[in-house]
Each structure stands twice: as structure tokens, then as C-alpha cells.
Design an enzyme around this catalytic site. Sequence first.
Site, PDB file in Angstrom:
ATOM      1  N   HIS A  93       0.821  -1.204   0.000  1.00 35.36           N
ATOM      2  CA  HIS A  93       0.000   0.000   0.000  1.00 35.36           C
ATOM      3  C   HIS A  93       0.855   1.254   0.000  1.00 35.36           C
ATOM      4  O   HIS A  93       0.584   2.214  -0.706  1.00 35.36           O
ATOM      5  CB  HIS A  93      -0.899  -0.038   1.245  1.00 35.36           C
ATOM      6  N   HIS A 108     -10.641   2.254  -0.770  1.00 31.30           N
ATOM      7  CA  HIS A 108     -10.759   1.816   0.626  1.00 31.30           C
ATOM      8  C   HIS A 108     -11.502   0.487   0.626  1.00 31.30           C
ATOM      9  O   HIS A 108     -12.522   0.317   1.279  1.00 31.30           O
ATOM     10  CB  HIS A 108     -11.461   2.881   1.472  1.00 31.30           C
TER      11      HIS A 108
END
Lengths: 256, 783
Positions: free
Chosen positions: B64, B114
Site C-alpha cells: 500500500h 478503501h
Amino acid sequence: MQKPSIAVIYFPGNNCEEETLRAVIAAGMRGKILNWNTKENLGSYDGFVIPGGWAYEDRIRAGVIAAKDPVMGIIRQEAEKGKPVLGICNGAQVLVETGIIPGLKDKVEMALAPNKNPFVSGYYNAWVYIKNTANKKNAFNSLFKKDEILHLPVAHGEGRFVTKDKALIKQLIKNKQIIFQYCTKEGKIENKFPINPNGSMLNIAAISNKKGNVIAIMPHPERAIWERQYQDFKKSDKKMNTIKIFESIKNYILEK
Amino acid sequence: MINVGKSDSELINISGMNDKELQNFMQHNAISLKAGEARKAAKLIGRNPTLTELHIFNIQWSEHSSYKSSRNTLKMLPTKAPNVILGPVEDSGIVELGEINNERYGIVVSHESHNHPSQVVPYEGAATGIGGILRDVLCMGAKIIATADPLRFGNSFGKNKNKVKYIANEVINGIAGYGNAVGIPNLAGDIYLNESFDDNCLVNVVCLGLVKEKDIIHSYAPKNSEGYDIIIVGKATDNSGFGGAAFASLILDEEARESNRGAVQVPDPFLKNVIIRATYRVFEEAKKDNVKLGFKDMGAGGIMCSTSELCSDADYGAFIDLDKVHVSMDIPPFMIINSETQERFTWISPPSFTQRILEIYNEEFELPNIAENARASVIGKVTKEQNYVVTHKGKIVCNVPIKAITAGIRYDREAKKPNRNFKEPMIKEKNNYNEILLKVLSNPSVASKAKCFSHYDKNVMGNAIIESGQADAGLIKAAEGSKYGIALSVDNNPKYGRIDPYWGAANAVAESMRNVAAIGAIPSALTDCLNFGNPEKPEAFYDFKESVRGIADAAGKINYYKTKNPVPVISGNVSFYNESKSGNAIDPSPIIACIGVMKDYSKAITMKLKKANSTLFLAGERKDELGGSAYYEIFNQIGKNVPQIDFEREKGRIYAVIECISNGLLLSCHDISDGGMAVAIAEMILGGNADGIIGADINFNYPYLRNDKILFCESPGFFFEVEDKNIKKVQSIFKKYNLLIHKLGKTTNKKSLTIINSNKKIIDLSIDELRKAWTSGFKEALE
């Protein structure tokens, strides 16, 4: 005479203060956004707008905490002097929670209850029609013809005017305090969704106090000032009739 | 399980452990680094690490945060063009809007995902997705002006239907709950539902801001900032969202669902509402005093990531005193520094301006009274020595060369073409397609998303011109005193990517550009959020690479309006590991946002038919390309032939449509995509609110393709409405680009849609029938 000056009050959690100020200015007034904790002298302003949003996060119930904020005490005093106070959406909820609207007894007489909406539960944003059904001119409708139709958005989860007090309803009608009611595009008042977007009693979209210098309106006139803001319309900068709510305020102040 | 028994400044003797012991130790401490990576970290530090240091590398080297698998591939994307003010290097990209009163303005764009948090805790996951992206845009010094939400959910009629519906409804509520409260209009979005998203929903979010070029604040410390204060502002730090970045970089394990909940942050839109307004005040004051500041969002990696990148990118070091951090609970140092508590930012400020920042947040806007212990606090200093030094209770818990933290790592992943055995189905032709069209219109991925959009605030701020759902793209007025409009569309049909990731991505880019052009705006920049499965699997990585190649080709070849420049990719995000433990991976989903610029918004048009007796035109040939189509889905088929883009023609059509609209020649226009031409014309009749009253009679002679393929193929194109007096002008504009357009029929006062091919009526439906199908499909899917 100088242009009237309007204070737009920002409570923590409000979010419509900028476009509200823009509408005030478009109507030919001056204005300023003031924080709830402002040290400025509010008495120096000619009128007040409490904009939409989520004042104090709608904790407990929409409008309750802001209604108890010291700044509302000052605004109540100013309103008693006859200054105009416009509460839009969350601002309307605040005014109802202070009891200033409808203001017949010295207590909270009405509520803005959760929407009754068969399509979407909770928060609902869509364009609706309302009309000026009041048979009396006040600080907010003096420039409208009787039964003139306005097109503008609603954006709330708790906008249903209700009271259990039947005598109060009679009083509101008698005093001509019901100013705007939800209607069809053609102006027919039908108590069904989506014409009445929240199940409000008597299709009420806006109520004033008895004197007509304070109003609580659930739909958002400040979002429908220019033609470009309307869906399915030309994208021009022509001002639409909704501006007359703000221009009525200006005239009221200037004539006072 | 977090091991807090170790003393905070004690060194972990990793050189004394074998790989298995090391792996066990890290697992026990919720660190997902590989043994080799931990040893590499120790080598960079020059000694064994502390626990805090190990946690820092764990986050910084997560997929990430580091883009370790993707970075090499992403180099393919065109990121440079004359209209790029800031490419994809900081929290957001910035593309030129134009000049207003002789000052150059930029549109700030960020695009994030998300996904994992939304699958685990959908309301909070989706809400914090909005919260995070607002920070990315705000921290560039911009005014936040709009958001958009591309969403992908599982099959709400399939075997996981209850869970799918729960997640879908909660995600929509979370987006509404956060975005509405902060007061940012929702401008665009799309929703697809299919079984590949049953175990991994996709919640992407795009945010736009506006900034004067000269007022941009960068995510690095200003020049000559040695000795400047490091100030953090916002919510009191707690243990929420600890390890969020690392969590987003793992395969979702349904059994670990409960323990993963802690990695999801807790949203507070009320506090954010106030912080945003206070921050605008800081911008004003800094401008007034001509003070140069650094400003950065606190997202993945919390204080550590934000402060280290701010200082490292300006070739400075940082000193952080964790005792100065306002916390809401007693937590160990590695948690204070890495927690992803929401609603926080970092400022780098000269000491002379620090007091002003503290006053604005803590007194003028009373943050400590808005949320428990929220405030602005000075927590450290920018240092000349390029080390990242952190103390806690007087002890050093981290002391690492700052570039070691921020440099990241990279992997060259193996890519292997997977076996794809897709076939075209055999479907019997029908005499008429009334029933089929109604079925396609009520497909939840095609049907009206009003149930979703009416839950979002679309007109707060008063700048919306074309609201979400009214046309192919949303449009907002850019700034007071100017006619500039900013358009936005988000797109990707996941099934195309399943069949062919290259064409799936190229179609997404082309469709997003068509959507922006269909209202009259010039496609000016792109962002991409690349949602894929596990990059350690060579087949998944192949799909990723092919998708990036598809984006690069389309962005490079469908050039910026009448130039040789690409439409640049200015921001983006990669979300890997969208895969469940059982190996169920999502369709390769490169979701594209296209940002359009319109010099004069009064020229903008929508898709809704405007008047009877005007002429309807089709631009774009119909082809036997129904792979991944909504039509095949009715028969539970997927097919093989996905639409392929002829970039030269695509470009010509987009230019011609923009030129026609800017000359006021079109009354309405709609892009042809999901459901093909038949759905396009039905949607034009209905309009965004499904209240249209103008019908259409379509009549053509096209014997070269079966009727179902003509009606429902999703080959790119446009449908548009022209007044008779303008037909010649429109035709000549298309001719300039060597394109023919086809006159297909007329608009009518009859409240119906009829389609005749070679004298045979193949569609004959009333507007009421169309409306019922189109407005019920998505609503029912979520009930």
C-alpha cells in the site's frame, strides 16, 4: 441608504454557509460568515441567517445543542426587536428547537421529525416544488405572488414538521404562519411522495413566527438562485424567482 | 497479538534468529514483513532494529505504501503534458483549469481505494475512504469542491446475496454519512455488481479541489526550513487503524475478520468539517503574511509516514518527541507513531508562524471543545542531519537514516499470461426485443442509481451544474466570477477486464473521455485506481501489466483535444490483494476517472431529449462485440468479443462531439456503453430523473448484423439529438474527422420508443414501461 448587512452564523458542523452568503450578496445585501463563538457585536447586523448542515453533529437531536448556544440568545433578542431571521434546513431545526418558531408559547411546540420517505430512508436530496400559500406578506415572501411556485432542493433526514397539538395547527392556519407548502410542478398540494418529500404535516415546507420576521424553511433556496443550478434547465446565470426570498428580506429591512 | 513486553528502546536481536524464528517473532507482533525484508531493514539501519523501527519498515514496505510490485510497471503511463501542474508525486495531482483574472488555476485530483476496510466494516470503511481523500486534496492548499464514488459489489441475487446487500447499503450510507456531513457535493459515480466482488467489494473515491497555482502548498518542507516546527493537528491519536496500510496489503481472510476490524479507522466527519474550515483560515493567514509552509495529510503510516516524507523529500531529517503528541489513551510508542487515527494533518511551519496556527485551531475554532482532546500540537523539529529520530519518555525508540524509511523497496514481479477460454454464446434471434430491452434496463449495473444518488448531497456548496445521474458526467462551476466548468466521470466495466485486461482498461479510458465529451467538456486529465488480485501470482500480475498498457495506449493515443499531447495520468492508486483466502479474485478493475474542462458551462448539455421533431444521430459503428455485455448477462453468458477501440476514430468522434456542443449544435447527447444503443436511447427518453415525456421513433436499414447485436452491442459511440436546421453543420464537423454519422430517427410527442430495422418493428415500448424497468432494477437489487 447603505445596503443591509446580514450575519450568516456558522455553528461547528454547518456546511451551507458559503452559498447562503452568496445568495445574500446576490440579493443586493452585504453579509459575513461569523463563527458561533464570534466576539463581534451581532447587534450591529440588520438580519441573520442560520444555514444548513449538522450544527454540533445533530447530537441528541437536530438543532438541540445549537438552540442552547449563547449566540441564539442574542439572535432571539434581535428577533424580538423585529430583525429578520432566516433558518434554512438545519437552521430551521435550530429555530424550532429554540421555540422561536412557531413562537406562540414560551416553549418548544413543534418538532422536525425523521422523514417518512418510501424510497430512501434517512437523508434524502432531490429537487421539489413549493408554493407561497400564505395569504399575508411577511419578511420573506413579500415579493412573491400568492401561490407562486418555487423549484429548489431538499437535503435532509429530519424535515417533517409535526405537532400533536391540534389547537396549534388551527392557530398556525389562523395566524397565516404556514408560508410555503410542497406541491406538484403545477402547484397542486398533494400529500404523497415525492411531492411531499418527507411526510410533513399539511405539506409544510416553511413556517414563520406570528410577526412574520422569523422563518424556518426546510428546502434550500440558496442552492437555487441561478438558472444553471436547476437540472433540466438552460445553464445560464439568470437569477430565478427563489432570489425573492432574500430580496424580500432586503426590502423588509429597508422599509422598516 | 501485539507484544508490548519488550522495552521500547531495546534492540530486537534479529541477527541472532533464524528465518523461522524471525518469522514467528514478527507474526507474534503483527508484522507482515518477510524475514529477508526485516534483515534488509537491519542492514539499512546498520544494527538490529527496535520494535518501533520494525513496525515502521513494516508499514513503509507494505504494498500500500511502497508500490513495491507496481512502481516499475506504472512507468508506462503518460504523466507529462503541457497542462500538468503537478504529476503523480505528492498526495494529489494537479491539472490546469485555465486563467481567471490573469491567474492560473489548477484542479487538484486524488483517487484512492478503501476496499479492504469497506469489506470488513462497510460503513466506517467507506466513510474513512472519503475522509482520507478529502485530506489528500486539502493538503495541497486547495479548496475541496467535489467527490465521486465508483463502487463494485457482489451479485445481490447470488449465493452471498445477504452479505452483498448489507455491504452495498452500508457502504452507500457510509459515503453519505461522511460526505454529506462535511458538505462536499457528490458529483459522479458508477456501480457494477457481479459475483467476482462477493468477497471483495471495491470502494474507490475521487476528490477534486481548486487552487491557484501560486498558492499550492507542497507535501515537503519548504526551502531553508531547518529548525522549523513540526505541528500535528486534529483528532487525539488512539490505536484505531493501527496497521491499516499493512492490512490493505494482505489477502482478506474471512476468519480473521474480527481481528482486522481494529485496522479500520474511526470516522469523525463533524471534526473534519471544522478542521477544514480552520485550515482554510490558515491558508488565508499564511498568504497574508507570505509564509511558506509544508502540509501533508496523515493517512497510511500515521505520524511516521507524514513527518518522515515531509522532511525527507526536502533533504532534511526530523526529530519527533512522542510525549508531545496529544493522545486519547495510553499506547506504546510504535502505535503512537504508526496509528492511522483519522482527521489529522502535519504542518511544517517557521517558529514565527507556529503560534498563529495553534491559535486558529485551538482557540478560533476551539478544536479541544469540538472533540475530546483534539487540537494542534508542536511535536518536533525539522533537522539538518538526515536522520529520523523519535523519543518516548526520554528514550530514543527510533534513529534511522530518513531516506532508508522513505526510499521504499521494489520488486520485479513475474507475469504469466493466464489461460482464458472464453467463447461466444449461441443465442437464438427473436422477433422483437421488447422483453429483452426491459430486462437489460433493469439489470442493476445498467438501471438508474437514483436510490444511491438521492442519498448523497449533490447540490451543497451551490456549484453543481449537472448533478450526478443527469448525464454521462457531472459538471460544477469552478469559481466565482468565471464561466469555467469542471466535469468528472468514473468508469470501468469489470467484465471486459475479465475477458481481456488490455481492452478492459482501454475501454475504461475511452469511455471516461466520451462521458466528459458528451456534456461538452474537454477530457483534460485522468486518474487511475488499479484494483487487482494478488500480485505475487504471475497470472494476476500479468492482468495488472496488461491493464496498465491499455491505459497507457488509450491515454497516449486519444490525444488531448486537437493536440499531439496525451491526456495525462496525474494521480492514482494501486490496490492489490483484492482476493479472498479461497482464491476468489475480483475482475481486473482499473477504474478510471476523467477530469474535463469547459470554458463556458452555459454550453453544457445533458442526455435527456429536449423536444419533439428533432433528428437523432448515431456516431460509431455497431459491431459483433458483445463480450462482457449486459445483454449476454441475461443469458448468464459472458462471451469473448469485447469492444475494441480504434483510437483514431475514437479521438475523431470525441473531438467532433466537443466541437458540435461548443457551437451549440446538439440538444442532447449520450455515450453508448452498458446495454448498447437501445439502452442509450431509452435513457435519453427517460432523463436522469426518469420523468421524460419526449419519445423516439428509430428507423434504419442495417442488414449486416443481427438485430440483437445492433441493439445491445457496447461498441463505443454517441447518440445525439439535433435540430433540423443544424444537421448540415453537424455532418460537416464529423466529416472533418473523416467520420460518417447515421440519421436514425426522430424525437416525437408520442410517449413511446419504437425501433424499426428494414421495415420490421423490433422494439415498441411505452415510456412508462421503460421507466418501470429502469427505475426498479437497482432499487430491488439492494432490498
